[in-house]
Write a protein that holds these residues in place. Structure first.
Motif, PDB file in Angstrom:
ATOM      1  N   ALA A 160      -8.308  10.595   2.536  1.00  0.00           N
ATOM      2  CA  ALA A 160      -8.701   9.434   3.335  1.00  0.00           C
ATOM      3  C   ALA A 160      -9.445   9.856   4.598  1.00  0.00           C
ATOM      4  CB  ALA A 160      -7.472   8.607   3.703  1.00  0.00           C
ATOM      5  N   VAL A 161      -8.946  10.883   5.316  1.00  0.00           N
ATOM      6  CA  VAL A 161      -9.675  11.309   6.517  1.00  0.00           C
ATOM      7  C   VAL A 161     -10.997  11.963   6.142  1.00  0.00           C
ATOM      8  CG1 VAL A 161      -8.034  11.505   8.416  1.00  0.00           C
ATOM      9  CG2 VAL A 161      -8.039  13.249   6.676  1.00  0.00           C
ATOM     10  N   ARG A 170       0.856  -1.182   0.000  1.00  0.00           N
ATOM     11  CA  ARG A 170       0.000   0.000   0.000  1.00  0.00           C
ATOM     12  C   ARG A 170       0.888   1.227   0.000  1.00  0.00           C
ATOM     13  NH1 ARG A 170      -5.016   1.028  -0.746  1.00  0.00           N
ATOM     14  NH2 ARG A 170      -4.788   2.688   0.784  1.00  0.00           N
ATOM     15  N   THR A 171       0.503   2.244  -0.768  1.00  0.00           N
ATOM     16  CA  THR A 171       1.278   3.489  -0.750  1.00  0.00           C
ATOM     17  C   THR A 171       0.311   4.633  -0.485  1.00  0.00           C
ATOM     18  OG1 THR A 171       0.941   3.917  -3.090  1.00  0.00           O
ATOM     19  CG2 THR A 171       2.911   2.654  -2.475  1.00  0.00           C
ATOM     20  N   THR A 172       0.835   5.755  -0.046  1.00  0.00           N
ATOM     21  CA  THR A 172      -0.006   6.940   0.074  1.00  0.00           C
ATOM     22  C   THR A 172       0.757   8.192  -0.324  1.00  0.00           C
ATOM     23  OG1 THR A 172      -1.486   8.220   1.473  1.00  0.00           O
ATOM     24  CG2 THR A 172       0.514   7.392   2.504  1.00  0.00           C
ATOM     25  N   THR A 173       0.024   9.159  -0.875  1.00  0.00           N
ATOM     26  CA  THR A 173       0.594  10.467  -1.194  1.00  0.00           C
ATOM     27  C   THR A 173       0.050  11.462  -0.163  1.00  0.00           C
ATOM     28  OG1 THR A 173      -1.232  11.177  -2.583  1.00  0.00           O
ATOM     29  CG2 THR A 173       0.491   9.881  -3.645  1.00  0.00           C
ATOM     30  N   VAL A 174       0.609  12.666  -0.177  1.00  0.00           N
ATOM     31  CA  VAL A 174       0.152  13.705   0.748  1.00  0.00           C
ATOM     32  C   VAL A 174      -1.339  13.999   0.518  1.00  0.00           C
ATOM     33  CG1 VAL A 174       0.410  16.143   1.339  1.00  0.00           C
ATOM     34  CG2 VAL A 174       2.426  14.728   1.015  1.00  0.00           C
ATOM     35  N   LEU A 175      -1.719  14.105  -0.764  1.00  0.00           N
ATOM     36  CA  LEU A 175      -3.120  14.393  -1.096  1.00  0.00           C
ATOM     37  C   LEU A 175      -4.050  13.281  -0.639  1.00  0.00           C
ATOM     38  CD1 LEU A 175      -3.139  15.978  -4.661  1.00  0.00           C
ATOM     39  CD2 LEU A 175      -4.220  16.888  -2.600  1.00  0.00           C
ATOM     40  N   VAL A 182      -4.044   6.662   8.238  1.00  0.00           N
ATOM     41  CA  VAL A 182      -5.352   6.230   7.738  1.00  0.00           C
ATOM     42  C   VAL A 182      -5.272   5.883   6.256  1.00  0.00           C
ATOM     43  CG1 VAL A 182      -7.689   7.057   7.238  1.00  0.00           C
ATOM     44  CG2 VAL A 182      -6.682   7.444   9.484  1.00  0.00           C
ATOM     45  N   ALA A 183      -4.503   6.676   5.494  1.00  0.00           N
ATOM     46  CA  ALA A 183      -4.424   6.434   4.053  1.00  0.00           C
ATOM     47  C   ALA A 183      -3.627   5.173   3.728  1.00  0.00           C
ATOM     48  CB  ALA A 183      -3.811   7.644   3.354  1.00  0.00           C
ATOM     49  N   VAL A 184      -2.574   4.900   4.496  1.00  0.00           N
ATOM     50  CA  VAL A 184      -1.702   3.790   4.113  1.00  0.00           C
ATOM     51  C   VAL A 184      -2.133   2.468   4.760  1.00  0.00           C
ATOM     52  CG1 VAL A 184       0.118   3.957   5.890  1.00  0.00           C
ATOM     53  CG2 VAL A 184       0.726   3.342   3.554  1.00  0.00           C
ATOM     54  N   VAL A 185      -2.758   2.543   5.932  1.00  0.00           N
ATOM     55  CA  VAL A 185      -3.187   1.301   6.595  1.00  0.00           C
ATOM     56  C   VAL A 185      -4.658   1.081   6.294  1.00  0.00           C
ATOM     57  CG1 VAL A 185      -3.380   0.092   8.795  1.00  0.00           C
ATOM     58  CG2 VAL A 185      -1.522   1.683   8.420  1.00  0.00           C
TER      59      VAL A 185
END
Ligand SMILES: [Zn+2]
Ligand SMILES: [Zn+2]
Lengths: 208, 214
Positions: free
Chosen positions: A90-91, A80-85, B161-164
């Motif tokens: 997500a929240v 899984r990856t995430t960016t700042v945006l 929250v975004a990565v998990v």
């Protein structure tokens, strides 16, 4: 006394209203209020071309910093990856829009507007000071400057990459992505840009 | 200091005022700043009430921010909810002391110190307490500077929250305290921002500053 003090030789402390006679300062020295230690003024070393270079570099880093993954998490073989945006989105999707707006503003929107605003200011000062419309644009941008620098919290976001990574190391394997590098570069460019930037000096262009 | 007209002349006394937006020194009689058109006031007395209102709201919100869970974690079907404090306690247990210290400072110490500090500052102005102005002002500068670091926790939550996000196996979600905490940060920042600090120097008389003005 009021009239002869208006010739720029006198300044007032904005925190305590003390009258201070301005003196020439050696480079790199900043004048503090003798009574309350609020910063008063420093030697303007604001170079317009240097700022332009820093500003353009920062804008170039801005896009990958926000769209490339900053954190990568590997858990039971899946990635899984995430960016700042995506972090802010997500929240928001969980219904926490107050948090989402705070994160978006401090890490994406305010820094973005700040960079564009400084770029516009520099371009107007270099080429457009004779147009009255552009002068009023410059005036509005300078009025917003203080608010935008306060809302920009890149340095805190950079630290949060580390905290989040260490936090998650408990559950899964975490690594930093290309976005982390770009975001850190964006932070450093922004830091140098704002060190070069002198609001009082920028205002003085409008008075000529 | 000898170059000053007088060691303690105030702008108010010689009919000058300083623009809050652009810091230009102008005649106090003019209604607007000649450089940026901001409305000028010699002193903003209403700023005290505004700041009190924001500060009290922030202090009330600090309670749900600390009592309610700030994150919900699902690990192999088991759901655990963490408050700010239990999250930090968990980090201490797993021997991540440096991270625990960072989070403790940003999420508990800074908001609390800010609210206590601003309360002392506002009480000192409103009730003319004999506290050294110099110390109050140093405290105020520190409060202004450290306040923004509380945002750290919100950034960490949004990244987590975004990565998990792997369903029943491993999943992280924000919980109600996150909104309360965000509002505490916002309100305390505003409370510090609206105060007209010049009121402190007008109202308080302390020993080291009692030389009277001309
Ligand atoms: Zn002062
Ligand atoms: Zn002004």
């Amino acid at each position: 006394m009021a009239s002869d003090a208006l010739d720029n030789s006198v300044t007032l402390c904005r925190s305590c209203d003390l009258v201070i006679r301005k003196r020439a300062l050696p480079t790199g020295v900043r004048a503090l209020c003798p009574r309350c230690h609020t910063q008063l003024y420093d030697t303007p070393y604001c170079s317009i071309n240097g700022m332009l270079a820093l500003c353009i570099t920062a804008i170039i880093f801005f896009f990958p910093a926000n769209t490339y993954p900053v954190l990568e998490l590997e858990f039971l073989g899946s990635m899984r990856t995430t960016t700042v945006l995506e972090g802010a989105i997500a929240v928001y999707q969980q219904g926490y829009w107050v948090v989402a707006i705070a994160v978006m503003t401090a890490a994406v929107i305010a820094p973005g507007i700040l960079l564009v605003s400084i770029l516009v200011q520099i371009v107007i000062i270099k080429y457009g000071l004779q147009h009255s419309f552009l002068r009023s644009v410059l005036k509005q941008a300078l009025k917003l400057q203080g608010l935008l620098t306060q809302l920009t919290m890149l340095e805190i976001y950079v630290i949060s990459f580390l905290v989040a990574a260490f936090n998650l190391a408990d559950f899964a394997t975490v690594s930093f992505g290309f976005g982390t590098f770009c975001f850190t570069m964006l932070f450093i460019m922004n830091l140098f840009l704002l060190r070069e930037y002198d609001l009082e000096h920028m205002w003085s262009f409008l008075e000529q | 200091m000898n170059s000053n007209p007088n060691n303690s002349t105030l702008g108010k006394q010689i009919g000058l005022t300083c623009c809050p937006t652009c810091n230009k020194v102008t005649c106090a009689e003019s209604a607007c700043c000649s450089r940026c058109d901001t409305k000028l006031t010699i002193r903003d007395y209403a700023s005290l009430q505004k700041s009190w209102a924001l500060l009290i709201t922030a202090a009330i919100l600090l309670i749900p921010a600390n009592l309610y869970p700030i994150t919900t974690l699902t690990n192999q079907g088991k759901v655990t909810q963490d408050t700010i404090f239990s999250g930090i306690a968990h980090l201490v247990k797993t021997d991540m002391i440096p991270i625990a210290i960072i989070l403790f400072t940003a999420s508990i110490l800074v908001p609390l110190l800010k609210i206590i500090g601003l309360t002392i500052y506002l009480t000192a102005i409103s009730f003319k307490l004999p506290i050294s102005k110099k110390n109050l002002m140093i405290g105020f500068h520190i409060i202004e500077w450290i306040g923004r670091w509380s945002m750290l926790d919100l950034f960490v939550i949004s990244l987590t929250v975004a990565v998990v996000n792997m369903g029943q196996l491993l999943d992280a979600k924000p919980a109600p305290a996150a909104t309360a905490f965000a509002l505490v940060i916002l309100l305390t920042q505003l409370a510090a921002k609206v105060i007209d600090t010049r009121l402190l120097w007008d109202r308080l008389e302390s020993k080291n500053d009692s030389r009277t003005n001309t």
